[in-house]
Design an enzyme around this catalytic site. Structure first.
Site, mmCIF file in Angstrom:
data_model
loop_
_atom_site.group_PDB
_atom_site.id
_atom_site.type_symbol
_atom_site.label_atom_id
_atom_site.label_comp_id
_atom_site.label_asym_id
_atom_site.label_seq_id
_atom_site.Cartn_x
_atom_site.Cartn_y
_atom_site.Cartn_z
ATOM 1 N N ARG A 1 0.819 -1.219 0.000
ATOM 2 C CA ARG A 1 0.000 0.000 0.000
ATOM 3 C C ARG A 1 0.849 1.265 0.000
ATOM 4 O O ARG A 1 0.462 2.274 -0.584
ATOM 5 C CB ARG A 1 -0.936 -0.007 1.201
ATOM 6 C CG ARG A 1 -2.056 -0.980 0.989
ATOM 7 C CD ARG A 1 -3.116 -0.856 2.053
ATOM 8 N NE ARG A 1 -4.261 -1.668 1.682
ATOM 9 C CZ ARG A 1 -5.083 -2.220 2.553
ATOM 10 N NH1 ARG A 1 -4.888 -2.049 3.845
ATOM 11 N NH2 ARG A 1 -6.095 -2.943 2.140
ATOM 12 N N LYS B 1 -22.479 -15.446 1.613
ATOM 13 C CA LYS B 1 -23.919 -15.195 1.742
ATOM 14 C C LYS B 1 -24.521 -14.420 0.581
ATOM 15 O O LYS B 1 -23.940 -13.451 0.103
ATOM 16 C CB LYS B 1 -24.175 -14.402 3.031
ATOM 17 C CG LYS B 1 -23.865 -15.184 4.295
ATOM 18 C CD LYS B 1 -24.100 -14.318 5.518
ATOM 19 C CE LYS B 1 -25.594 -14.088 5.734
ATOM 20 N NZ LYS B 1 -25.833 -13.095 6.824
ATOM 21 N N GLY C 1 -12.381 -8.286 -1.069
ATOM 22 C CA GLY C 1 -11.179 -8.577 -0.290
ATOM 23 C C GLY C 1 -10.710 -10.016 -0.415
ATOM 24 O O GLY C 1 -9.535 -10.286 -0.682
ATOM 25 N N GLY D 1 -14.485 -3.381 0.905
ATOM 26 C CA GLY D 1 -15.814 -2.771 1.011
ATOM 27 C C GLY D 1 -16.072 -1.752 -0.082
ATOM 28 O O GLY D 1 -17.169 -1.690 -0.638
HETATM 29 P P1 ADP Z 1 -15.166 -11.119 -1.122
HETATM 30 O O1 ADP Z 1 -14.436 -10.680 0.127
HETATM 31 O O2 ADP Z 1 -14.247 -11.368 -2.260
HETATM 32 O O3 ADP Z 1 -16.304 -10.179 -1.461
HETATM 33 P P2 ADP Z 1 -16.862 -12.909 0.380
HETATM 34 O O4 ADP Z 1 -16.412 -12.247 1.644
HETATM 35 O O5 ADP Z 1 -18.229 -12.670 -0.069
HETATM 36 O O6 ADP Z 1 -15.834 -12.556 -0.814
HETATM 37 O O7 ADP Z 1 -16.713 -14.483 0.510
HETATM 38 C C1 ADP Z 1 -15.529 -15.121 0.881
HETATM 39 C C2 ADP Z 1 -15.773 -16.301 1.770
HETATM 40 O O8 ADP Z 1 -16.729 -17.191 1.232
HETATM 41 C C3 ADP Z 1 -14.521 -17.107 1.970
HETATM 42 O O9 ADP Z 1 -14.104 -17.023 3.300
HETATM 43 C C4 ADP Z 1 -14.924 -18.534 1.579
HETATM 44 O O10 ADP Z 1 -14.403 -19.532 2.453
HETATM 45 C C5 ADP Z 1 -16.416 -18.481 1.692
HETATM 46 N N1 ADP Z 1 -17.045 -19.542 0.889
HETATM 47 C C6 ADP Z 1 -16.969 -19.726 -0.446
HETATM 48 N N2 ADP Z 1 -17.644 -20.829 -0.812
HETATM 49 C C7 ADP Z 1 -18.150 -21.367 0.309
HETATM 50 C C8 ADP Z 1 -18.958 -22.528 0.579
HETATM 51 N N3 ADP Z 1 -19.344 -23.342 -0.378
HETATM 52 N N4 ADP Z 1 -19.312 -22.753 1.863
HETATM 53 C C9 ADP Z 1 -18.904 -21.934 2.842
HETATM 54 N N5 ADP Z 1 -18.165 -20.820 2.650
HETATM 55 C C10 ADP Z 1 -17.783 -20.548 1.395
HETATM 56 MG MG MG Z 2 -14.913 -10.871 2.219
#
Ligand code: ADP
Ligand code: MG
Length: 382
Positions: free
Chosen positions: A34, A199, A341, A364
């Site tokens: 960074r 989610k 992230g 975010g």
């Molecule tokens: P980002 O930070 O890129 O926006 P998210 O925070 O939405 O992504 O999601 C990341 C998390 O989702 C990871 O910690 C990963 O382990 C979890 N994940 C992905 N697939 C599954 C699954 N099938 N069951 C449970 N957790 C999952």
């Molecule tokens: Mg995330």
């Protein structure tokens, strides 16, 4: 947008809000990426002979004990990288700071202590306290915001100061906004978005923003199971986002042809077709048939946006889908943009960074851009 190039900063006191929120362990910076990324904007200001006043947060500071989050180690590293002295002021207000600012000559750099030291007595920085913002603004003549990672929050050190000085954005934020704006307003089609992560609820804003813009929406990760459940499939003990089922049903009925769901999975017990998940199993990654299916859509796309890992990639045995998508993207042309992230972390961890057109640096903030929102920490109007 007004950028640093549009403002007269020559010989002026320029406050630059940078993102120096780097990981520090035992007083040592473990990743200085960074700091390195902020150099372009800082150097530009120095070339214009500005007196550069840098402000940044570092972690959270809620109690006096949190004052261990000092930016002092950052000042040392920055000094090495710039190859010049960096005046560090271990205060966020007061005479010492004001004097140090007064003593700055053209082409000199000052780094103020962690802006969030102002959160100890009533969250002044994080609640965008206007007295604090006005005070910080009084230290400079021009304000440049280049801290993308916090730009989705209105704090005193970004939106606040911008209220009181001629303001613009630095090169980092400019690039982030431009890439996202281009794909959102005028994408090379077909446009495909890959969505994963835990989610559905976290991604409703992104889905709503892309259902009409995108040609295909490929869904994997934990969130796929709520969609599968909504279409009547037994998902065992896979992640379920109960309150989003009706949203999924609605989207599936309206955009049936666009939304591509997994056809096979890797569960904690086996790899199988979606229809063979039993009540005791948990789906943790997409399977090889799904990856093949996804690759057909990805290969015909000209623009690809990816947010959310396709499985629980932190565990090697469930990283197949996320790695697989990296590998497919590596081998195809077109615009490839990733945000979020965990998505960015996965791409880096697996060593595929160089194959992307752009990987958004703010978790975010990049999610909010994908939702089509304006960022609260950035002043958009002239
Ligand atoms: P980002 O930070 O890129 O926006 P998210 O925070 O939405 O992504 O999601 C990341 C998390 O989702 C990871 O910690 C990963 O382990 C979890 N994940 C992905 N697939 C599954 C699954 N099938 N069951 C449970 N957790 C999952
Ligand atoms: Mg995330």
């Amino acid at each position: 947008m007004i950028t640093i190039r549009d403002l007269d900063i020559s010989n002026k006191k320029v406050i630059i809000r940078v993102d120096f929120n780097v990981p520090i362990k035992d007083g040592k910076i473990t990743d200085d990426k960074r700091i390195i990324e902020s150099l372009e904007t800082i150097n530009y200001a120095l070339e214009k002979n500005a007196k550069v006043i840098l402000m940044s947060h570092l972690g959270r500071v809620k109690t006096v004990e949190d004052k261990v989050n000092t930016l002092y180690p950052v000042s040392l590293r920055l000094s090495q990288l710039l190859n010049r002295e960096v005046v560090f002021v271990d205060e966020t207000r007061g005479l010492k700071l004001e004097k140090a600012v007064d003593n700055l000559k053209n082409g000199e750099v000052l780094l103020m202590e962690n802006t969030r030291f102002e959160d100890i007595d009533g969250s002044k920085e994080s609640s965008n306290d206007q007295d604090l913002a006005k005070y910080w603004a009084s230290l400079g003549e021009v304000f440049i915001n280049d801290a993308f990672g916090t730009s989705h929050r209105a704090h005193a050190s970004n939106a606040g100061i911008a209220n009181y000085l001629p303001s613009g954005i630095g090169f980092l934020i400019e690039k982030e906004l431009k890439v996202m704006n281009d794909v959102m307003c005028n994408p090379n089609k077909p446009l495909t978005i890959i969505l994963g992560g835990a989610k559905v609820n976290d991604k409703i804003g992104v889905i709503n923003n892309f259902v009409d813009k995108a040609d295909y929406i490929l869904i994997g990760g934990g969130m796929a199971f709520t969609f599968l459940k909504a279409s009547g499939i037994e998902i065992g003990s896979s992640l379920l986002d109960e309150e989003s089922i009706s949203f999924c049903k609605d989207i599936l009925s309206k955009y049936e042809d666009k939304i591509i769901l997994p056809i096979d999975v890797v569960t904690d017990l086996k790899t199988c077709f979606i229809s063979d998940i039993t009540s005791s199993e948990k789906g943790l990654d997409i399977g090889p048939q799904t990856l093949k299916l996804f690759s057909q859509y990805l290969r015909m796309s000209k623009t690809i946006i990816w947010n959310g890992p396709l499985g629980m990639f932190e565990e090697e045995k469930y990283s197949y889908g996320t790695k697989g998508v990296c590998e497919i993207l590596k081998n195809i042309d077109g615009l490839k943009i990733a945000g979020g992230g965990d998505t960015a972390a996965a791409i880096k961890q697996f060593g595929y960074e160089e194959f992307f057109t752009h990987i958004s640096t703010g978790g975010g903030a990049s999610l909010e851009l994908l939702e089509g929102k304006k960022l609260k920490g950035i002043k958009y109007e002239k």
